[in-house]
Write a protein that holds these residues in place. Structure first.
Motif, short mmCIF file in Angstrom:
data_model
loop_
_atom_site.label_atom_id
_atom_site.label_comp_id
_atom_site.label_asym_id
_atom_site.label_seq_id
_atom_site.Cartn_x
_atom_site.Cartn_y
_atom_site.Cartn_z
N TRP A 5 16.56 18.63 -24.79
CA TRP A 5 17.96 18.49 -25.82
C TRP A 5 17.95 19.39 -26.12
O TRP A 5 20.04 19.00 -26.06
N TYR A 8 21.30 19.83 -23.02
CA TYR A 8 22.91 19.31 -22.77
C TYR A 8 23.04 18.86 -24.12
O TYR A 8 24.05 18.76 -24.13
N HIS A 9 22.51 19.42 -25.33
CA HIS A 9 22.80 19.09 -26.89
C HIS A 9 23.62 20.62 -26.81
O HIS A 9 23.59 20.66 -28.08
N ARG A 328 19.30 10.15 -25.08
CA ARG A 328 19.12 10.99 -25.75
C ARG A 328 19.31 12.37 -25.73
O ARG A 328 20.15 13.57 -25.96
N LYS A 331 21.29 14.20 -22.73
CA LYS A 331 23.23 13.88 -23.36
C LYS A 331 23.84 12.38 -22.19
O LYS A 331 24.98 12.78 -21.69
N ASP A 378 28.83 10.92 -31.16
CA ASP A 378 27.63 11.85 -30.40
C ASP A 378 26.62 11.80 -32.04
O ASP A 378 25.88 11.98 -32.00
N TYR A 381 23.35 10.49 -31.48
CA TYR A 381 22.22 10.77 -31.21
C TYR A 381 21.33 11.74 -31.67
O TYR A 381 19.90 11.33 -31.65
#
Length: 406
Positions: A5, A8-9, A328, A331, A378, A381
């Motif tokens: 998470w 990728y975020h 999630r 992403k 976005d 998420y």
């Protein structure tokens, strides 16, 4: 979850969590080095207590009145748990290659060919094709049937009955067999696939896509007891840990053949799939690999090796509640907006019925849901924080993006 998470975020410090995942996963794999020889034992056993690799499970028993109806969860007349063409295409062939490059895959214009020489988990997740002769039956619910004269019609019936190459045990009374029965006295389904727009006087176990999820379906000891099932259910098994370890090692740049043999190559033998050879996986291994989506700023191309590790996770853990959270954290939730397609069909096979086929025409893939024209925002998420929770605690603030919608 946290490591990927953050990666990728764009939150930073991802490696700290990936390395912790690596550490604890290795400890668990050392403690639970073996897995069940039979994949179906995990979902169709009366007792999981001694099944290798099962760390935590929920026990059910008619004797104490603790039962479930999971076995028919994907098999009733009102079921919408339909696997899609995209999922079915993801199963490797027996040579360990994707259907796009495998020499043992022929075509998908015939369901028997589509299911042949494939990962056997496909057979145990999606009801294999078959046809039986029910011409002597006058009732949708009776069990009168015979084999047809076409050998193909019985190929998967025989494969499941004799347990050839699937790794089944020898005395598992609830394992899957064909032809499919709903759990009533009799109730033989004449053919699979069985489409909801062409029922042939059999109103149950139908599919809009041609594919049905029967992962949790078991042959019943007592016909008619389908809502009093007592098969134990796995909650946490070592296969999940192995896949966590494989993915973390790949994200850390430390995945090699040794790691593949410790993880993914322990899962494949019971599915009749050739082992992963790390040096064979290159940019051309799967031409359908995610190369990134220009509609999404910052979307990324998935590394070929990581793509195969994610594929193995998708297949092994199918229908166990992981997929949405996986998309999630990677992403990649825009995968959910893909066009929803089913089996290859010919409209001439459904006289008097209007069939929606991708691209129009008289034959092609069933289209259940068209390509979406909107994008995945976005802010989707993160979940919205319910209003009642914010009333209970005024210090809670709504997640970004949800303010105007909640």
């Amino acid at each position: 979850f946290e490591g990927t998470w953050r990666k990728y975020h764009g939150l930073g410090n991802a490696e700290t969590y990936l390395r912790e995942c690596k550490r604890v996963s290795a400890e668990l794999i050392e403690k639970y080095p073996n897995i069940a020889d039979c994949y179906d034992d995990l979902f169709c056993s009366l007792e999981l207590k001694d099944v290798p690799g099962v760390i935590l499970y929920r026990e059910y028993s008619n004797a104490v009145g603790v039962v479930h109806a999971v076995s028919i969860g994907g098999t009733t007349a009102t079921s919408f748990y339909n696997p899609t063409r995209d999922l079915v295409d993801s199963y490797l062939c027996s040579d360990g290659k994707p259907r796009w490059t495998s020499e043992v895959f022929t075509h998908d214009k015939d369901p028997y060919e589509e299911f042949s020489n494939r990962d056997h988990r496909l057979w145990l997740h999606v009801t294999p094709p078959y046809t039986v002769d029910r011409s002597k039956s006058n009732d949708a619910w009776d069990n009168k049937w015979e084999f047809t004269d076409n050998p193909k019609d019985r190929s998967f019936i025989d494969s499941l009955s004799t347990r050839i190459g699937i790794g089944y045990g020898t005395s598992k009374e609830r394992q899957k067999t064909l032809p499919f029965r709903q759990g009533y006295i009799g109730g033989i389904l004449g053919a699979s696939p069985h489409f909801d727009f062409f029922l042939n006087n059999q109103p149950w176990y139908k599919s809009a896509f041609g594919y049905n999820n029967w992962k949790y379906y078991c042959c019943y000891l007592d016909m008619g007891s389908q809502r009093n099932e007592e098969t134990d259910m796995p909650i946490f098994r070592i296969e999940e840990v192995m896949l966590n370890y494989a993915e973390a090692m790949c994200e850390l740049g430390e995945f090699d053949q040794t790691v593949a043999n410790l993880t993914i190559n322990k899962l494949r033998p019971r599915a009749n799939v050739a082992p992963m050879i790390v040096t064979n996986i290159n940019a051309s291994f799967d031409p359908k690999r995610d190369k990134g989506n220009s509609d999404y700023s910052g979307d990324y191309e998935v590394n070929p090796l990581l793509w195969e590790i994610r594929r193995e996770r998708r297949i092994e853990l199918f229908s166990e509640g992981f997929r949405f959270d996986d998309l999630r954290r990677w992403k990649k939730c825009h995968y959910a907006l893909k066009k929803k397609l089913g089996q290859f069909v010919r409209s001439s096979d459904f006289p008097g019925v209007s069939v929606t086929i991708d691209g129009g025409g008289s034959e092609g893939y069933l289209e259940f849901h068209p390509q979406q024209t909107h994008l995945w925002p976005d802010y989707y998420y993160l979940n919205p924080i319910p209003r009642n929770e914010r009333v209970l605690n005024p210090q809670l603030e709504q997640n970004p993006g949800w303010e105007s919608e909640n």
